[in-house]
Design an enzyme around this catalytic site. Structure first.
Site, PDB file in Angstrom:
ATOM      1  N   ASP A 106       2.824  -0.746   6.487  1.00 47.25           N
ATOM      2  CA  ASP A 106       1.774  -0.654   7.521  1.00 47.25           C
ATOM      3  C   ASP A 106       2.274  -0.338   8.930  1.00 47.25           C
ATOM      4  OD1 ASP A 106       0.403  -1.482   5.292  1.00 47.25           O
ATOM      5  OD2 ASP A 106      -0.418  -3.311   6.153  1.00 47.25           O
ATOM      6  N   LYS A 137      -3.802   0.847   0.601  1.00 44.79           N
ATOM      7  CA  LYS A 137      -4.275  -0.447   0.087  1.00 44.79           C
ATOM      8  C   LYS A 137      -5.412  -0.953   0.953  1.00 44.79           C
ATOM      9  CE  LYS A 137      -0.628  -2.957   2.556  1.00 44.79           C
ATOM     10  NZ  LYS A 137      -1.421  -3.803   3.434  1.00 44.79           N
ATOM     11  N   CYS A 147       1.229  -8.792   5.870  1.00 41.76           N
ATOM     12  CA  CYS A 147       1.438  -7.763   4.839  1.00 41.76           C
ATOM     13  C   CYS A 147       2.882  -7.689   4.353  1.00 41.76           C
ATOM     14  CB  CYS A 147       0.920  -6.424   5.334  1.00 41.76           C
ATOM     15  SG  CYS A 147      -0.888  -6.453   5.483  1.00 41.76           S
TER      16      CYS A 147
HETATM   17  C1  VGL Z   1      -2.154  -7.006   8.424  1.00 37.81           C
HETATM   18  C2  VGL Z   1      -3.699  -8.545   9.101  1.00 37.81           C
HETATM   19  C3  VGL Z   1      -4.715  -7.741   8.682  1.00 37.81           C
HETATM   20  C4  VGL Z   1      -0.733  -6.635   8.287  1.00 37.81           C
HETATM   21  C5  VGL Z   1      -3.162  -6.198   7.987  1.00 37.81           C
HETATM   22  O1  VGL Z   1      -0.428  -5.435   8.162  1.00 37.81           O
HETATM   23  O2  VGL Z   1       0.109  -7.562   8.254  1.00 37.81           O
HETATM   24  N1  VGL Z   1      -2.433  -8.180   8.965  1.00 37.81           N
HETATM   25  N2  VGL Z   1      -4.433  -6.584   8.123  1.00 37.81           N
END
Ligand code: VGL
Length: 205
Positions: A13, A108, A153
């Site tokens: 991410d 995802k 994540c």
């Molecule tokens: C994430 C919170 C919500 C992350 C993604 O990438 O860690 N955290 N969505």
């Protein structure tokens, strides 16, 4: 530690919305970019994830008339609610790190009613993304994680990588945390209990 051909770097991410200025900005999130780039030449194999949510996703506070960081119970369990982020097709969802060499970009969180912090298993803990099968079929043995956020994540992905039988490492200086209500310490405790190892990018050759 020597990197081998059966190692995969998994970049979690690294998206605009998680960087300073983004919808769910992780403090110092931009500081992971340089150390991750320094690893590009060292790893033969790089895989990335991309959070990819439809509008009105179940993890968005706005979908429940709640404030971000509220916690609610959903059929699959407890869910922290987040600002709208990584909406499919938005600039916030774009990768902040373009990796020409990436062999797979796995999306995802695209099911409207299920979140997915993990790159392997969605929040219902039964829907697989297919990543474990992909890594196994390609003969990878060790997974090295970098990206955002350490305590969400990255941690969920690391725990599932270990559970799937991969020797799992989190490269600490290539990650930054949200650290909500002690979530960073809790995440490390869980990862250590599961045998996930913490390393620094300088340890890798
Ligand atoms: C994430 C919170 C919500 C992350 C993604 O990438 O860690 N955290 N969505």
């Amino acid at each position: 530690m020597k990197i081998s051909a059966t190692d995969a770097l998994l970049i979690i991410d690294a998206q605009n919305d998680f960087l300073p200025g983004g919808a769910l900005a992780v403090i110092q999130g931009d500081q992971i970019i340089a150390p991750i780039k320094a690893l590009f030449d060292r790893f033969d194999h790089i895989i990335m994830t991309q959070d990819w949510h439809p509008q009105s996703h179940i993890s968005f506070a706005s979908s429940h008339n709640q404030q971000p960081f509220a916690q609610i119970e959903l059929p699959y369990g407890s869910q922290i609610l987040w600002p709208d982020q990584c909406v499919i097709g938005s600039s916030g969802a774009e990768l902040a790190l373009i990796v020409d060499k990436a062999e797979l970009i796995i999306r995802k969180g695209f099911h409207a009613h299920t979140d997915s912090y993990s790159a392997f298993l969605e929040a219902d803990r039964t829907t697989h993304t297919g990543l474990a099968g992909y890594l196994k079929e390609r003969g990878f043995k060790r997974v090295f994680l970098a990206g955002l956020a350490t305590d969400f994540c990255v941690a969920f992905s690391a725990l599932d990588a270990a559970a799937a039988g991969f020797e799992t490492f989190v490269i600490e200086d290539c990650c930054r945390a949200i650290d909500h209500n002690g979530s960073l310490e809790a995440a490390w405790n869980k990862m250590f209990s599961a045998g996930v190892q913490k390393i620094a990018s300088n340890d890798l050759r």
